[in-house]
Scaffold this motif. Sequence first.
Motif, mmCIF file in Angstrom:
data_model
loop_
_atom_site.group_PDB
_atom_site.id
_atom_site.type_symbol
_atom_site.label_atom_id
_atom_site.label_comp_id
_atom_site.label_asym_id
_atom_site.label_seq_id
_atom_site.Cartn_x
_atom_site.Cartn_y
_atom_site.Cartn_z
ATOM 1 N N ASP A 50 -62.607 -23.622 20.184
ATOM 2 C CA ASP A 50 -63.347 -23.565 21.443
ATOM 3 C C ASP A 50 -64.507 -24.557 21.473
ATOM 4 O O ASP A 50 -65.098 -24.779 22.508
ATOM 5 C CB ASP A 50 -63.885 -22.156 21.681
ATOM 6 C CG ASP A 50 -62.771 -21.161 21.921
ATOM 7 O OD1 ASP A 50 -61.724 -21.557 22.470
ATOM 8 O OD2 ASP A 50 -62.940 -19.991 21.556
ATOM 9 N N SER A 63 -60.082 -19.161 19.589
ATOM 10 C CA SER A 63 -59.345 -18.167 20.362
ATOM 11 C C SER A 63 -57.943 -18.047 19.783
ATOM 12 O O SER A 63 -57.347 -19.047 19.400
ATOM 13 C CB SER A 63 -59.256 -18.589 21.834
ATOM 14 O OG SER A 63 -60.540 -18.611 22.418
ATOM 15 N N ASP A 88 -61.091 -14.094 21.889
ATOM 16 C CA ASP A 88 -61.448 -15.481 22.175
ATOM 17 C C ASP A 88 -62.928 -15.697 21.857
ATOM 18 O O ASP A 88 -63.715 -14.761 21.833
ATOM 19 C CB ASP A 88 -61.135 -15.862 23.624
ATOM 20 C CG ASP A 88 -61.807 -14.963 24.637
ATOM 21 O OD1 ASP A 88 -62.266 -13.862 24.269
ATOM 22 O OD2 ASP A 88 -61.879 -15.346 25.807
ATOM 23 N N ARG A 89 -63.255 -16.940 21.559
ATOM 24 C CA ARG A 89 -64.607 -17.317 21.149
ATOM 25 C C ARG A 89 -65.088 -16.458 19.983
ATOM 26 O O ARG A 89 -66.182 -15.909 19.999
ATOM 27 C CB ARG A 89 -65.568 -17.265 22.341
ATOM 28 C CG ARG A 89 -65.245 -18.331 23.376
ATOM 29 C CD ARG A 89 -66.129 -18.304 24.587
ATOM 30 N NE ARG A 89 -66.019 -17.096 25.401
ATOM 31 C CZ ARG A 89 -65.021 -16.839 26.243
ATOM 32 N NH1 ARG A 89 -64.058 -17.692 26.402
ATOM 33 N NH2 ARG A 89 -65.005 -15.732 26.946
#
Length: 149
Positions: A50, A63, A88-89
């Motif tokens: 990311d 992610s 994610d992240r």
Amino acid sequence: MLTMAQWTLLAALAQFALASYEAWRIHMGLASRQWPQVIGKVGKVWQEDDFVQDVGDNEGTHSVHARYRYQVGARWYDGKRLSYGVTDRIRFNEALDLMHGLRAGTDVDVYYDPDNPRRAVLFPGSSTGNVVLLATWIVGAVLTMWFAS
């Protein structure tokens, strides 16, 4: 043209909407712990960088994504949700933990919603990240309204 009060109201409403979505994800994550399980097949699994980095952090965030196929009764479904928890992240080691054992062509446990078998996850439950996001959106909305008054 919108006034400052209207912009503030819109910003607060947007934050409350995001908080509502996060509350729904927590609810679904908790519900998914009770869902029936079937064996599915992993089609594809991957992680993406990311490129969000903290100062002094070389890892950045990542992610994790997957595609899988599973059967409920006579019908086949294609799934892509790993979890209602945050996927994610996240930090690299968390991404690796999620991907552990997931390889294309391998069997995997799939937990599906009996009321809507199209809805499924590989990892039931939610995460502390969901609670942090919920709190962040609520606090942000409250602060937005407070500073505007």
